[in-house]
Motif scaffolding. Structure first.
Motif, PDB file in Angstrom:
ATOM      1  N   HIS A  24       0.842  -1.202   0.000  1.00 30.55           N
ATOM      2  CA  HIS A  24       0.000   0.000   0.000  1.00 30.55           C
ATOM      3  C   HIS A  24       0.883   1.261   0.000  1.00 30.55           C
ATOM      4  N   ARG A  27       2.726   2.063  -3.347  1.00 32.17           N
ATOM      5  CA  ARG A  27       1.911   2.737  -4.364  1.00 32.17           C
ATOM      6  C   ARG A  27       1.792   4.225  -4.059  1.00 32.17           C
ATOM      7  N   ASP A  70      -9.798   6.999 -13.940  1.00 26.88           N
ATOM      8  CA  ASP A  70      -8.424   6.618 -13.577  1.00 26.88           C
ATOM      9  C   ASP A  70      -8.252   6.569 -12.065  1.00 26.88           C
ATOM     10  N   ARG A  72     -10.629   6.018  -9.843  1.00 28.40           N
ATOM     11  CA  ARG A  72     -11.371   4.845  -9.355  1.00 28.40           C
ATOM     12  C   ARG A  72     -10.604   3.558  -9.626  1.00 28.40           C
ATOM     13  N   ASN A  73     -10.028   3.452 -10.803  1.00 29.81           N
ATOM     14  CA  ASN A  73      -9.248   2.250 -11.128  1.00 29.81           C
ATOM     15  C   ASN A  73      -8.054   2.104 -10.206  1.00 29.81           C
ATOM     16  N   TRP A  74      -7.387   3.221  -9.913  1.00 30.87           N
ATOM     17  CA  TRP A  74      -6.251   3.177  -8.990  1.00 30.87           C
ATOM     18  C   TRP A  74      -6.728   2.724  -7.611  1.00 30.87           C
ATOM     19  N   ASP A  76      -9.390   0.994  -6.835  1.00 32.92           N
ATOM     20  CA  ASP A  76      -9.873  -0.395  -6.858  1.00 32.92           C
ATOM     21  C   ASP A  76      -8.750  -1.415  -6.781  1.00 32.92           C
ATOM     22  N   THR A  77      -7.543  -1.013  -7.159  1.00 28.03           N
ATOM     23  CA  THR A  77      -6.426  -1.963  -7.150  1.00 28.03           C
ATOM     24  C   THR A  77      -5.483  -1.745  -5.961  1.00 28.03           C
ATOM     25  N   ASP A  78      -5.933  -0.970  -4.985  1.00 35.50           N
ATOM     26  CA  ASP A  78      -5.127  -0.749  -3.779  1.00 35.50           C
ATOM     27  C   ASP A  78      -4.952  -2.080  -3.042  1.00 35.50           C
ATOM     28  N   PRO A  79      -3.755  -2.384  -2.564  1.00 34.32           N
ATOM     29  CA  PRO A  79      -3.541  -3.612  -1.799  1.00 34.32           C
ATOM     30  C   PRO A  79      -4.460  -3.743  -0.588  1.00 34.32           C
ATOM     31  N   VAL A  81      -7.586  -2.879  -0.549  1.00 40.35           N
ATOM     32  CA  VAL A  81      -8.843  -3.415  -1.101  1.00 40.35           C
ATOM     33  C   VAL A  81      -8.696  -4.917  -1.276  1.00 40.35           C
ATOM     34  N   GLU A  82      -7.614  -5.317  -1.894  1.00 39.01           N
ATOM     35  CA  GLU A  82      -7.370  -6.736  -2.147  1.00 39.01           C
ATOM     36  C   GLU A  82      -7.255  -7.541  -0.856  1.00 39.01           C
TER      37      GLU A  82
END
Length: 99
Positions: A24, A27, A70, A72-74, A76-79, A81-82
């Motif tokens: 996290h 990024r 862009d 939102r996409n960034w 959504d791929t945050d560690p 979130v995962e």
């Protein structure tokens, strides 16, 4: 344009945060190094900078992206979130006025 990424943690997120924190932060540091990060940090669960085991209730990131999609996409791929840290993530345009 800047976008505010406002995230709310699930209950008892501290162990999940600890596990995903290095990725996290990497990024966020990349955004900083690109000159796109205005501010980032967590919301402590207690009225203190170091809430201990109480942990955090969410996070705020304000950074520059080319578009809302862009941002939102960034987000959504945050560690985090995962890793299941966040229960909800909201992304909105942000207009920096002060300082």
């Amino acid at each position: 344009m800047y976008y505010a990424i406002m995230s709310e943690d699930v209950d008892h997120s501290l162990p999940l945060r600890a596990k995903a924190r290095p990725a996290h932060l990497a990024r966020l540091e990349a955004l900083r190094d690109q000159g796109r990060l205005l501010v980032a940090g967590p919301h402590p669960a207690l009225d203190t900078p170091e809430p201990g085991e109480a942990g955090f209730t969410g996070s705020l990131v304000v950074a520059e992206f080319d578009s809302l999609d862009d941002a939102r996409n960034w987000a959504d791929t945050d560690p985090y979130v995962e890793a299941g840290v966040y229960r909800k993530v909201t992304v909105k345009p942000f207009k920096a006025v002060l300082p």
